[in-house]
Design a protein around this motif. Structure first.
Motif, PDB file in Angstrom:
ATOM      1  N   ALA A 197       0.830  -1.207   0.000  1.00 22.37           N
ATOM      2  CA  ALA A 197       0.000   0.000   0.000  1.00 22.37           C
ATOM      3  C   ALA A 197       0.865   1.258   0.000  1.00 22.37           C
ATOM      4  O   ALA A 197       0.578   2.227  -0.719  1.00 22.37           O
ATOM      5  CB  ALA A 197      -0.929  -0.007   1.212  1.00 22.37           C
ATOM      6  N   LYS A 198       1.928   1.260   0.800  1.00 19.29           N
ATOM      7  CA  LYS A 198       2.816   2.421   0.835  1.00 19.29           C
ATOM      8  C   LYS A 198       3.527   2.593  -0.503  1.00 19.29           C
ATOM      9  O   LYS A 198       3.693   3.728  -0.991  1.00 19.29           O
ATOM     10  CB  LYS A 198       3.849   2.246   1.944  1.00 19.29           C
ATOM     11  CG  LYS A 198       4.872   3.371   2.030  1.00 19.29           C
ATOM     12  CD  LYS A 198       4.220   4.721   2.327  1.00 19.29           C
ATOM     13  CE  LYS A 198       5.245   5.825   2.431  1.00 19.29           C
ATOM     14  NZ  LYS A 198       4.624   7.153   2.690  1.00 19.29           N
ATOM     15  N   SER A 199       3.930   1.488  -1.136  1.00 17.82           N
ATOM     16  CA  SER A 199       4.625   1.591  -2.420  1.00 17.82           C
ATOM     17  C   SER A 199       3.714   2.201  -3.488  1.00 17.82           C
ATOM     18  O   SER A 199       4.180   2.931  -4.372  1.00 17.82           O
ATOM     19  CB  SER A 199       5.123   0.214  -2.870  1.00 17.82           C
ATOM     20  OG  SER A 199       4.046  -0.624  -3.257  1.00 17.82           O
ATOM     21  N   LYS A 200       2.423   1.930  -3.414  1.00 16.24           N
ATOM     22  CA  LYS A 200       1.481   2.530  -4.362  1.00 16.24           C
ATOM     23  C   LYS A 200       1.441   4.044  -4.199  1.00 16.24           C
ATOM     24  O   LYS A 200       1.380   4.792  -5.190  1.00 16.24           O
ATOM     25  CB  LYS A 200       0.081   1.952  -4.158  1.00 16.24           C
ATOM     26  CG  LYS A 200      -0.077   0.496  -4.540  1.00 16.24           C
ATOM     27  CD  LYS A 200      -1.489   0.027  -4.218  1.00 16.24           C
ATOM     28  CE  LYS A 200      -1.695  -1.434  -4.541  1.00 16.24           C
ATOM     29  NZ  LYS A 200      -3.048  -1.899  -4.170  1.00 16.24           N
ATOM     30  N   LEU A 201       1.475   4.518  -2.962  1.00 15.60           N
ATOM     31  CA  LEU A 201       1.449   5.958  -2.708  1.00 15.60           C
ATOM     32  C   LEU A 201       2.715   6.629  -3.232  1.00 15.60           C
ATOM     33  O   LEU A 201       2.655   7.702  -3.835  1.00 15.60           O
ATOM     34  CB  LEU A 201       1.289   6.227  -1.212  1.00 15.60           C
ATOM     35  CG  LEU A 201      -0.012   5.741  -0.566  1.00 15.60           C
ATOM     36  CD1 LEU A 201       0.007   6.016   0.939  1.00 15.60           C
ATOM     37  CD2 LEU A 201      -1.217   6.423  -1.212  1.00 15.60           C
ATOM     38  N   VAL A 202       3.869   5.982  -2.988  1.00 16.32           N
ATOM     39  CA  VAL A 202       5.127   6.532  -3.487  1.00 16.32           C
ATOM     40  C   VAL A 202       5.120   6.552  -5.015  1.00 16.32           C
ATOM     41  O   VAL A 202       5.518   7.543  -5.647  1.00 16.32           O
ATOM     42  CB  VAL A 202       6.328   5.722  -2.959  1.00 16.32           C
ATOM     43  CG1 VAL A 202       7.633   6.239  -3.566  1.00 16.32           C
ATOM     44  CG2 VAL A 202       6.392   5.782  -1.432  1.00 16.32           C
ATOM     45  N   ALA A 203       4.657   5.450  -5.621  1.00 18.93           N
ATOM     46  CA  ALA A 203       4.602   5.370  -7.079  1.00 18.93           C
ATOM     47  C   ALA A 203       3.712   6.471  -7.653  1.00 18.93           C
ATOM     48  O   ALA A 203       4.052   7.092  -8.677  1.00 18.93           O
ATOM     49  CB  ALA A 203       4.091   3.996  -7.507  1.00 18.93           C
ATOM     50  N   ARG A 204       2.600   6.730  -7.004  1.00 22.68           N
ATOM     51  CA  ARG A 204       1.699   7.791  -7.487  1.00 22.68           C
ATOM     52  C   ARG A 204       2.389   9.147  -7.408  1.00 22.68           C
ATOM     53  O   ARG A 204       2.269   9.960  -8.339  1.00 22.68           O
ATOM     54  CB  ARG A 204       0.422   7.791  -6.665  1.00 22.68           C
ATOM     55  CG  ARG A 204      -0.584   8.828  -7.124  1.00 22.68           C
ATOM     56  CD  ARG A 204      -1.934   8.655  -6.491  1.00 22.68           C
ATOM     57  NE  ARG A 204      -2.879   9.634  -7.005  1.00 22.68           N
ATOM     58  CZ  ARG A 204      -4.185   9.586  -6.806  1.00 22.68           C
ATOM     59  NH1 ARG A 204      -4.702   8.606  -6.088  1.00 22.68           N
ATOM     60  NH2 ARG A 204      -4.976  10.515  -7.301  1.00 22.68           N
ATOM     61  N   ASP A 205       3.119   9.399  -6.331  1.00 22.96           N
ATOM     62  CA  ASP A 205       3.859  10.658  -6.204  1.00 22.96           C
ATOM     63  C   ASP A 205       4.897  10.811  -7.309  1.00 22.96           C
ATOM     64  O   ASP A 205       5.220  11.936  -7.720  1.00 22.96           O
ATOM     65  CB  ASP A 205       4.542  10.743  -4.839  1.00 22.96           C
ATOM     66  CG  ASP A 205       3.562  10.957  -3.699  1.00 22.96           C
ATOM     67  OD1 ASP A 205       2.409  11.359  -3.974  1.00 22.96           O
ATOM     68  OD2 ASP A 205       3.943  10.726  -2.538  1.00 22.96           O
ATOM     69  N   PRO A 258      -4.596   4.558  -9.734  1.00 22.87           N
ATOM     70  CA  PRO A 258      -5.755   5.421 -10.044  1.00 22.87           C
ATOM     71  C   PRO A 258      -5.348   6.891 -10.160  1.00 22.87           C
ATOM     72  O   PRO A 258      -4.534   7.402  -9.395  1.00 22.87           O
ATOM     73  CB  PRO A 258      -6.681   5.211  -8.839  1.00 22.87           C
ATOM     74  CG  PRO A 258      -6.231   3.911  -8.223  1.00 22.87           C
ATOM     75  CD  PRO A 258      -4.751   3.832  -8.472  1.00 22.87           C
ATOM     76  N   GLY A 259      -5.923   7.545 -11.163  1.00 22.63           N
ATOM     77  CA  GLY A 259      -5.750   8.989 -11.293  1.00 22.63           C
ATOM     78  C   GLY A 259      -4.469   9.439 -11.942  1.00 22.63           C
ATOM     79  O   GLY A 259      -4.222  10.645 -12.045  1.00 22.63           O
ATOM     80  N   VAL A 260      -3.613   8.500 -12.371  1.00 25.06           N
ATOM     81  CA  VAL A 260      -2.354   8.868 -13.020  1.00 25.06           C
ATOM     82  C   VAL A 260      -2.474   8.584 -14.509  1.00 25.06           C
ATOM     83  O   VAL A 260      -2.749   7.446 -14.911  1.00 25.06           O
ATOM     84  CB  VAL A 260      -1.157   8.102 -12.434  1.00 25.06           C
ATOM     85  CG1 VAL A 260       0.117   8.495 -13.173  1.00 25.06           C
ATOM     86  CG2 VAL A 260      -1.030   8.390 -10.948  1.00 25.06           C
ATOM     87  N   GLN A 261      -2.272   9.588 -15.334  1.00 27.77           N
ATOM     88  CA  GLN A 261      -2.346   9.425 -16.784  1.00 27.77           C
ATOM     89  C   GLN A 261      -1.109  10.041 -17.428  1.00 27.77           C
ATOM     90  O   GLN A 261      -0.579  11.037 -16.946  1.00 27.77           O
ATOM     91  CB  GLN A 261      -3.611  10.090 -17.332  1.00 27.77           C
ATOM     92  CG  GLN A 261      -4.898   9.483 -16.815  1.00 27.77           C
ATOM     93  CD  GLN A 261      -6.123  10.177 -17.387  1.00 27.77           C
ATOM     94  OE1 GLN A 261      -6.006  11.200 -18.063  1.00 27.77           O
ATOM     95  NE2 GLN A 261      -7.296   9.610 -17.141  1.00 27.77           N
ATOM     96  N   LEU A 262      -0.697   9.429 -18.541  1.00 33.75           N
ATOM     97  CA  LEU A 262       0.430  10.005 -19.292  1.00 33.75           C
ATOM     98  C   LEU A 262      -0.021  11.223 -20.083  1.00 33.75           C
ATOM     99  O   LEU A 262      -1.125  11.259 -20.563  1.00 33.75           O
ATOM    100  CB  LEU A 262       1.006   8.953 -20.245  1.00 33.75           C
ATOM    101  CG  LEU A 262       1.793   7.809 -19.595  1.00 33.75           C
ATOM    102  CD1 LEU A 262       2.303   6.889 -20.674  1.00 33.75           C
ATOM    103  CD2 LEU A 262       2.933   8.341 -18.764  1.00 33.75           C
TER     104      LEU A 262
END
Length: 262
Positions: A197-205, A258-262
């Motif tokens: 879960a934490k890795s997903k947050l870092v990846a989103r950042d 979620p919410g990340v687009q190129l």
């Protein structure tokens, strides 16, 4: 990035043939080993965050050696050999996190840690874990009980590559989880889920849109962990490649941030 302590010295008397003779087998680096629960953790004392200080990275390296290798307990020089492996992993973590590993963009070492004092109230012995994986953070002694790497890159060495995203710039928008492990004494405490879960947050950042993880086809507990975390099947490793690398065949699982687009 602040690195706070000096590196541990390498043993001087090891050759490649010596170290190989002491080792039984390295377990898959992407596996999460799960056993029966030992003792619940106090969630209020658990911290899951990116690690930067050398003491913490060293503790994470020791946990990986403890988790990924099986040793003959009566082997002469075993502790020195464990130190050799930990130092090698420690240097590799530092190289990746500092951005010096060719083929990688950013790499983060995400760790789950608890206070050393919490172990005094647990009902099972954890002396080896506390001695091997302890570090000091702002004057408090803590223990790394889980760790993983988040790697921003097109692919990992010797692994099947993800296909998403397909647009130009995929090397900046794709990331992989690797070296996922939890201390065997604390399995079934939700630590693996917390790390992912934490890795997903870092990846989103970081602006990552597509997150991948490799898992052995026969590792049901790990597959359950990742699928409960939202990962889905994308592809699997060819049997010939697994035989060539002398390891179990692996699946590639995908998660869309979620919410990340190129």
């Amino acid at each position: 990035m602040a690195l706070l302590s000096s590196p541990r010295p390498l043993p001087t008397h090891f050759s490649a043939s010596t170290s190989t003779s002491l080792l039984v087998r390295r377990r898959p680096i992407t596996a999460c080993q799960v056993c029966t629960p030992k003792q619940p953790l106090h969630e209020s004392t658990l911290n899951v965050a990116e690690g930067f200080a050398e003491d913490e990275l060293w503790a994470a390296a020791c946990l990986r050696v403890r988790s990924f290798y099986q040793f003959k307990p009566t082997t002469f020089g075993l502790q020195d050999h464990k130190m050799f492996l930990a130092e090698r992993e420690f240097e590799a973590i530092k190289e990746r996190v500092s951005g010096k590993r060719k083929g990688f963009g950013r790499v983060s070492c995400v760790n789950a840690t608890v206070p050393l004092s919490q172990f005094s109230s647990l009902s099972f012995p954890a002396d080896d874990l506390c001695a091997s994986c302890k570090f000091t953070d702002n004057g408090e002694d803590r223990v790394v009980v889980g760790t993983l790497d988040l790697n921003q890159c097109v692919s990992l060495p010797d692994e099947i590559a993800g296909r998403r995203p397909e647009a130009i710039g995929a090397d900046f928008a794709r990331a992989y989880l690797s070296n996922v492990c939890v201390a065997k004494e604390l399995h079934r405490n939700g630590l693996g889920h917390a790390l992912v879960a934490k890795s997903k947050l870092v990846a989103r950042d970081w602006g990552i849109s597509d997150l991948y993880v490799h898992v052995a086809v026969d590792n049901e507990p790990a597959k359950q962990l990742y699928m409960k975390s939202g990962f889905v099947y994308e592809s699997d490793e060819p049997a010939w490649q697994a035989r060539f690398l002398d390891r179990p065949r692996r699946l590639l699982l995908w998660f869309g941030i979620p919410g990340v687009q190129l």
